[in-house]
Design a protein around this motif. Structure first.
Motif, PDB file in Angstrom:
ATOM      1  N   ASN A  34      69.982  71.718 -40.478  1.00  0.00           N
ATOM      2  CA  ASN A  34      69.686  72.996 -41.139  1.00  0.00           C
ATOM      3  C   ASN A  34      70.277  74.161 -40.356  1.00  0.00           C
ATOM      4  O   ASN A  34      70.103  74.261 -39.150  1.00  0.00           O
ATOM      5  CB  ASN A  34      68.165  73.173 -41.259  1.00  0.00           C
ATOM      6  N   GLU A  35      70.931  75.025 -41.125  1.00  0.00           N
ATOM      7  CA  GLU A  35      71.633  76.125 -40.462  1.00  0.00           C
ATOM      8  C   GLU A  35      70.674  77.211 -39.955  1.00  0.00           C
ATOM      9  O   GLU A  35      70.741  77.641 -38.823  1.00  0.00           O
ATOM     10  CB  GLU A  35      72.639  76.733 -41.439  1.00  0.00           C
ATOM     11  N   GLY A  36      69.765  77.647 -40.811  1.00  0.00           N
ATOM     12  CA  GLY A  36      68.894  78.752 -40.405  1.00  0.00           C
ATOM     13  C   GLY A  36      67.502  78.263 -40.081  1.00  0.00           C
ATOM     14  O   GLY A  36      67.321  77.210 -39.487  1.00  0.00           O
ATOM     15  N   ALA A  37      66.512  79.071 -40.510  1.00  0.00           N
ATOM     16  CA  ALA A  37      65.117  78.686 -40.279  1.00  0.00           C
ATOM     17  C   ALA A  37      64.713  77.648 -41.307  1.00  0.00           C
ATOM     18  O   ALA A  37      65.099  77.741 -42.477  1.00  0.00           O
ATOM     19  CB  ALA A  37      64.223  79.909 -40.402  1.00  0.00           C
ATOM     20  N   LYS A  78      67.061  68.919 -37.317  1.00  0.00           N
ATOM     21  CA  LYS A  78      67.743  69.770 -36.328  1.00  0.00           C
ATOM     22  C   LYS A  78      68.087  71.095 -37.007  1.00  0.00           C
ATOM     23  O   LYS A  78      68.707  71.098 -38.071  1.00  0.00           O
ATOM     24  CB  LYS A  78      69.010  69.089 -35.803  1.00  0.00           C
ATOM     25  N   SER A  79      67.667  72.194 -36.361  1.00  0.00           N
ATOM     26  CA  SER A  79      67.848  73.520 -36.975  1.00  0.00           C
ATOM     27  C   SER A  79      68.753  74.419 -36.146  1.00  0.00           C
ATOM     28  O   SER A  79      69.126  74.078 -35.028  1.00  0.00           O
ATOM     29  CB  SER A  79      66.496  74.219 -37.111  1.00  0.00           C
ATOM     30  N   ASN A  80      69.029  75.588 -36.716  1.00  0.00           N
ATOM     31  CA  ASN A  80      69.826  76.624 -36.050  1.00  0.00           C
ATOM     32  C   ASN A  80      71.161  76.083 -35.564  1.00  0.00           C
ATOM     33  O   ASN A  80      71.513  76.193 -34.397  1.00  0.00           O
ATOM     34  CB  ASN A  80      69.038  77.240 -34.880  1.00  0.00           C
ATOM     35  N   LEU A  81      71.880  75.455 -36.461  1.00  0.00           N
ATOM     36  CA  LEU A  81      73.189  74.902 -36.120  1.00  0.00           C
ATOM     37  C   LEU A  81      74.185  75.272 -37.211  1.00  0.00           C
ATOM     38  O   LEU A  81      73.810  75.788 -38.268  1.00  0.00           O
ATOM     39  CB  LEU A  81      73.085  73.373 -35.997  1.00  0.00           C
ATOM     40  N   LYS A  82      75.456  75.012 -36.946  1.00  0.00           N
ATOM     41  CA  LYS A  82      76.493  75.327 -37.940  1.00  0.00           C
ATOM     42  C   LYS A  82      77.410  74.119 -38.081  1.00  0.00           C
ATOM     43  O   LYS A  82      77.984  73.650 -37.087  1.00  0.00           O
ATOM     44  CB  LYS A  82      77.261  76.575 -37.470  1.00  0.00           C
TER      45      LYS A  82
END
Ligand SMILES: Cc1cc2nc3c(=O)[nH]c(=O)nc-3n(C[C@H](O)[C@H](O)[C@H](O)COP(=O)(O)OP(=O)(O)OC[C@H]3O[C@@H](n4cnc5c(N)ncnc54)[C@H](O)[C@@H]3O)c2cc1C
Length: 306
Positions: A34-37, A78-82
């Motif tokens: 997941n990219e954001g929250a 897994k979060s906060n990734l691109k």
């Protein structure tokens, strides 16, 4: 990472978390990237009153429950990734992050959702966060006792305008048409609220101020007459853009950049499914995202079995 997951889910909103619950409960090794929250647009929503079985909740709580449910069944998140590179064509799919980490799976469910559509008028970029907001839940409190404009005429605009009246002294809804594109109960709620006024058949044309937003100009569309209005804040709910920029040329997209799927949520690529606000569809709600996520997960399981 050596592990090859059964399912990797891109996006951890209502659709992705539901797919995570179903896939991990089916004992498929499942990872949500997941990219954001976590929770996506649900966490931007002040009140969700139309999710069956839950009388009234806020989006943050609903998202937290979905996340815990997925984790209880063993889903990894897994979060906060691109994600930088998508290689989705072969039997083993590869997703490579900007930081170089690589994740592999036998199937992929794309559920990156969408983001608010900006008005793209002068001053919008400058006053974003200094008077202009796209989220009443996040920023409503900053306008306690003040006067704000809500732009839009759909369910989100009307419902968030009502929510804003618990902070703002006065809320003016500015809408481009002479009628709303919302459910009647949302129109009734807004119309019956004494703190809400309406300016119909009008569009904002510019924002101005000295460091913070102070004034807007707007055009009355039938007459072309422009006027200005002093204002403390503007909340924009003027539609959405699917988060599919990185998927162009990878899976088939519609002319509006939504992912094209069939009734089983299959995309143009074998083993790749899509769910939620990112797909071609008419109604974007938590319930429809959850339904899409369910179908995508069951279809992925069927694909893996065959
Ligand atoms: C203000 C507002 C009020 C609303 N009110 C209601 C309501 O009352 N009732 C209702 O049913 N619906 C409501 N909705 C609509 C509802 O919130 C959405 O339809 C639903 O949450 C969409 O879920 P989704 O999982 O498809 O997408 P999203 O919620 O958008 O989630 C997508 C997730 O994917 C992540 N992501 C994006 N790109 C990538 C990428 N490249 N890689 C990895 N992750 C990525 C995002 O960070 C996000 O976490 C509202 C929406 C808004 C904006």
């Amino acid at each position: 990472m050596d592990e090859i997951f059964d399912v990797i889910i891109v996006g951890g909103g209502a659709a992705g978390l539901t797919a995570g619950i179903y896939s991990s409960r089916a004992r498929l090794s499942t990872l949500i990237l997941n990219e954001g929250a976590i929770g996506g647009q649900m966490v931007l929503t002040d009140e969700i009153a139309n999710y069956p079985g839950v009388e009234k909740t806020n989006g943050y709580l609903l998202a937290g429950t979905m996340k815990n449910q997925a984790k209880q069944f063993g889903c990894k998140i897994k979060s906060n990734l691109k994600i930088k590179t998508y290689e989705l064509e072969g039997e083993i799919k590869r997703l490579i992050l900007e930081d170089g980490r690589e994740f592999r799976s036998r199937s992929v469910i794309l559920s990156p959702g969408g983001r608010p559509r900006p008005l793209r008028i002068p001053g919008e970029e400058q006053f974003k966060g200094s008077g202009i907001s796209y989220c009443a839940t996040c920023d409503g409190e900053f306008f306690t006792g003040k006067e704000v404009i809500v732009v839009g005429g759909g369910n989100s605009a009307l419902e968030e305008a009502v929510a804003l009246t618990s902070h703002a002294e006065k809320v003016t809804i500015v809408h481009q048409f002479d009628h709303f594109q919302a459910f009647q109960h949302a129109v009734d709620q807004a119309s019956n609220n004494p703190r809400i006024e309406f300016i119909m058949e009008s569009e904002l044309r510019s924002f101005s101020g000295n460091g913070v937003l102070q004034e807007v100009t707007m055009e009355h569309l039938p007459t072309g007459k422009t006027s200005s209005k002093s204002i403390d804040g503007v909340f924009i709910f003027a539609g959405y853009i699917p988060n599919t920029d990185d998927l162009k040329g990878i899976v088939q997209l519609s002319e509006r950049n939504e992912i094209v799927v069939d009734a089983e949520m299959k995309t143009s690529l074998p083993g790749v499914f899509a769910a939620g606000d990112c797909i071609v569809k008419r109604y974007r709600q938590v319930t429809t995202a959850v339904a899409d996520g369910t179908i995508a997960s069951l279809s992925a399981a069927e694909y893996l079995r065959s």
